[in-house]
Motif scaffolding. Sequence first.
Motif, PDB file in Angstrom:
ATOM      1  N   VAL A  19       0.831  -1.206   0.000  1.00  0.00           N
ATOM      2  CA  VAL A  19       0.000   0.000   0.000  1.00  0.00           C
ATOM      3  C   VAL A  19       0.865   1.256   0.000  1.00  0.00           C
ATOM      4  N   THR A  20       2.009   1.211   0.676  1.00  0.00           N
ATOM      5  CA  THR A  20       2.904   2.372   0.707  1.00  0.00           C
ATOM      6  C   THR A  20       3.399   2.715  -0.691  1.00  0.00           C
ATOM      7  N   GLN A  21       3.797   1.696  -1.445  1.00  0.00           N
ATOM      8  CA  GLN A  21       4.231   1.935  -2.825  1.00  0.00           C
ATOM      9  C   GLN A  21       3.069   2.429  -3.677  1.00  0.00           C
ATOM     10  N   PHE A  22       1.881   1.880  -3.449  1.00  0.00           N
ATOM     11  CA  PHE A  22       0.696   2.335  -4.174  1.00  0.00           C
ATOM     12  C   PHE A  22       0.450   3.824  -3.902  1.00  0.00           C
ATOM     13  N   GLU A  23       0.614   4.246  -2.649  1.00  0.00           N
ATOM     14  CA  GLU A  23       0.420   5.656  -2.303  1.00  0.00           C
ATOM     15  C   GLU A  23       1.398   6.550  -3.055  1.00  0.00           C
ATOM     16  N   ARG A  24       2.639   6.084  -3.170  1.00  0.00           N
ATOM     17  CA  ARG A  24       3.633   6.884  -3.916  1.00  0.00           C
ATOM     18  C   ARG A  24       3.214   7.037  -5.373  1.00  0.00           C
ATOM     19  N   HIS A  25       2.757   5.938  -5.978  1.00  0.00           N
ATOM     20  CA  HIS A  25       2.282   6.011  -7.368  1.00  0.00           C
ATOM     21  C   HIS A  25       1.082   6.953  -7.468  1.00  0.00           C
ATOM     22  N   ARG A  26       0.220   6.902  -6.475  1.00  0.00           N
ATOM     23  CA  ARG A  26      -0.969   7.751  -6.462  1.00  0.00           C
ATOM     24  C   ARG A  26      -0.582   9.226  -6.360  1.00  0.00           C
ATOM     25  N   GLN A  27       0.349   9.530  -5.480  1.00  0.00           N
ATOM     26  CA  GLN A  27       0.793  10.915  -5.337  1.00  0.00           C
ATOM     27  C   GLN A  27       1.441  11.421  -6.621  1.00  0.00           C
ATOM     28  N   ASN A  28       2.233  10.552  -7.277  1.00  0.00           N
ATOM     29  CA  ASN A  28       2.855  10.932  -8.550  1.00  0.00           C
ATOM     30  C   ASN A  28       1.802  11.186  -9.624  1.00  0.00           C
ATOM     31  N   ALA A  29       0.750  10.362  -9.621  1.00  0.00           N
ATOM     32  CA  ALA A  29      -0.327  10.541 -10.599  1.00  0.00           C
ATOM     33  C   ALA A  29      -1.053  11.862 -10.373  1.00  0.00           C
ATOM     34  N   HIS A  30      -1.318  12.192  -9.099  1.00  0.00           N
ATOM     35  CA  HIS A  30      -1.990  13.456  -8.788  1.00  0.00           C
ATOM     36  C   HIS A  30      -1.100  14.655  -9.106  1.00  0.00           C
ATOM     37  N   THR A  74      -4.989  -6.637  -7.577  1.00  0.00           N
ATOM     38  CA  THR A  74      -4.225  -6.201  -6.405  1.00  0.00           C
ATOM     39  C   THR A  74      -4.186  -4.688  -6.250  1.00  0.00           C
ATOM     40  N   PRO A  75      -3.916  -3.902  -7.312  1.00  0.00           N
ATOM     41  CA  PRO A  75      -3.965  -2.446  -7.149  1.00  0.00           C
ATOM     42  C   PRO A  75      -5.334  -1.933  -6.706  1.00  0.00           C
ATOM     43  N   ILE A  76      -6.399  -2.580  -7.185  1.00  0.00           N
ATOM     44  CA  ILE A  76      -7.747  -2.164  -6.779  1.00  0.00           C
ATOM     45  C   ILE A  76      -7.934  -2.403  -5.284  1.00  0.00           C
ATOM     46  N   MET A  77      -7.491  -3.549  -4.786  1.00  0.00           N
ATOM     47  CA  MET A  77      -7.616  -3.826  -3.353  1.00  0.00           C
ATOM     48  C   MET A  77      -6.739  -2.884  -2.531  1.00  0.00           C
ATOM     49  N   ARG A  78      -5.568  -2.538  -3.069  1.00  0.00           N
ATOM     50  CA  ARG A  78      -4.710  -1.572  -2.362  1.00  0.00           C
ATOM     51  C   ARG A  78      -5.368  -0.200  -2.317  1.00  0.00           C
ATOM     52  N   LEU A  79      -6.050   0.156  -3.375  1.00  0.00           N
ATOM     53  CA  LEU A  79      -6.806   1.409  -3.385  1.00  0.00           C
ATOM     54  C   LEU A  79      -7.887   1.384  -2.311  1.00  0.00           C
ATOM     55  N   LEU A  80      -8.627   0.295  -2.241  1.00  0.00           N
ATOM     56  CA  LEU A  80      -9.715   0.177  -1.267  1.00  0.00           C
ATOM     57  C   LEU A  80      -9.173   0.156   0.163  1.00  0.00           C
ATOM     58  N   TYR A  81      -7.983  -0.421   0.340  1.00  0.00           N
ATOM     59  CA  TYR A  81      -7.340  -0.390   1.649  1.00  0.00           C
ATOM     60  C   TYR A  81      -6.940   1.045   1.994  1.00  0.00           C
ATOM     61  N   PHE A  82      -6.347   1.735   1.027  1.00  0.00           N
ATOM     62  CA  PHE A  82      -5.932   3.128   1.222  1.00  0.00           C
ATOM     63  C   PHE A  82      -7.119   4.015   1.581  1.00  0.00           C
ATOM     64  N   LYS A 134      -4.962   1.845 -15.557  1.00  0.00           N
ATOM     65  CA  LYS A 134      -3.987   1.927 -14.464  1.00  0.00           C
ATOM     66  C   LYS A 134      -3.974   3.332 -13.872  1.00  0.00           C
ATOM     67  N   GLN A 135      -4.027   4.328 -14.727  1.00  0.00           N
ATOM     68  CA  GLN A 135      -4.037   5.722 -14.271  1.00  0.00           C
ATOM     69  C   GLN A 135      -5.350   6.057 -13.569  1.00  0.00           C
ATOM     70  N   TYR A 136      -6.455   5.565 -14.101  1.00  0.00           N
ATOM     71  CA  TYR A 136      -7.777   5.844 -13.529  1.00  0.00           C
ATOM     72  C   TYR A 136      -7.869   5.310 -12.099  1.00  0.00           C
ATOM     73  N   ILE A 137      -7.341   4.108 -11.870  1.00  0.00           N
ATOM     74  CA  ILE A 137      -7.361   3.505 -10.536  1.00  0.00           C
ATOM     75  C   ILE A 137      -6.604   4.377  -9.537  1.00  0.00           C
ATOM     76  N   LEU A 138      -5.500   4.953  -9.972  1.00  0.00           N
ATOM     77  CA  LEU A 138      -4.701   5.813  -9.083  1.00  0.00           C
ATOM     78  C   LEU A 138      -5.417   7.116  -8.741  1.00  0.00           C
ATOM     79  N   LEU A 139      -6.383   7.517  -9.553  1.00  0.00           N
ATOM     80  CA  LEU A 139      -7.043   8.812  -9.363  1.00  0.00           C
ATOM     81  C   LEU A 139      -8.418   8.702  -8.706  1.00  0.00           C
ATOM     82  N   ILE A 140      -8.916   7.485  -8.505  1.00  0.00           N
ATOM     83  CA  ILE A 140     -10.221   7.318  -7.855  1.00  0.00           C
ATOM     84  C   ILE A 140     -10.168   7.852  -6.434  1.00  0.00           C
ATOM     85  N   ASP A 141     -11.190   8.621  -6.051  1.00  0.00           N
ATOM     86  CA  ASP A 141     -11.181   9.215  -4.714  1.00  0.00           C
ATOM     87  C   ASP A 141     -12.238   8.622  -3.786  1.00  0.00           C
TER      88      ASP A 141
END
Length: 372
Positions: free
Chosen positions: A39-50, A124-132, A83-90
């Motif tokens: 999830v920590t790595q997912f957050e970094r990707h998410r911040q980069n996407a934003h 897995t990225p979707i579940m990490r998003l839901l965890y985040f 992949k980008q859309y998943i990172l931007l879901i709020d």
Amino acid sequence: MYSMSLRIARIGFNCSLTQFADLKLMPIRTLFTREELGVTQFERHRQNAHADYIIPEQIEEYKQRFVKEFENMRLDEMRNNLKQYILLIDGKPDEFNTLKSLLTDYYKTYNNSVHHVSDFVFGTPIMRLLYFLNLPDEAVKLFNDPDMRSVFEQMQTYKVLLTLLYDNKRYAEVFELYKQIRTRLDLFELFPDITINCLAFAACYQLNTPEHFQYADELWKQAQNVKQLSRSRYLLAGLAIKQNSPKYALGLVRSPFPYATVRFLRLAAFTQLGYYDKAIDILQQSVANFKLNSTSTKPSFGKQMVEDLRKAIEKSGRKKDLSDFQKIHEELTSLSLLSDETLDERLCATFPPMLPKNLYQKMKNKTFKANN
């Protein structure tokens, strides 16, 4: 002036994103860290996407345009934009409905096309998003959706899902979903990963009923072909103690050294059985070993566990045991070997970061030598 305004807006947006992330770091009881779950790595990707967008409105514009143009995209464009859309879901419910629709279209196109485009595991990225976002209801809903079944077929996906439920104290759902996962894996003659099994043992420990004790016992027997995490063994032993089966617990944890958790469990089991001399002996051995090597980690014991032993001895009326206990209790106190930690806290503590196997073995050997 315009450039400065954009910079201020961007700084404000990034600050709000950081504050949102901080809310997700509130202390909760968990077995696995965010790093271990990815999830920590997912957050970094998410911040980069934003960070690619100056103001939030631009993100919404991108999402709307992407959804509108999705069917006309090439397969690789579908994949990369998903992949980008998943990172931007709020977290808005309609976004997950949209995501489900987009994934359905993507896999339909992928399966019906002659292509040379590598696939991407979205589960897995979707579940990490839901965890985040801490959305356990949405996670369960998507996982149980028949149309999404093929999306969520990875061990790591199961691990993140069950951890999300466990962290939200939804232990009964962890237990039920674990059984569903077992059924899915049975079709491929596979057995759950040892970390997923550990989550099942943890859920049974928290639920603490005769039925869950029986299930955990059967699971332990079934899992013997593959070496399980020590924590799974300890959780089962702890559940046995809670279910008034201390002899069963002692059969799982035979040697009290060098592991503190084993000493906790054996102390509790001997107290429950009325074997006070053996319980006192564990305390005495710990003090003796510490005096011989005071530079090692202190073999502390939970105050409440030791107090439970004292009360049990007093109730039994055994004067010699009480005299021996009082002596060792004085030493434990003078050496500061009593802590506020409970057996439950020790068994349900967060795992340390998982180390590479070769480094773990080196540390394990070094620790074992230091305690013997």
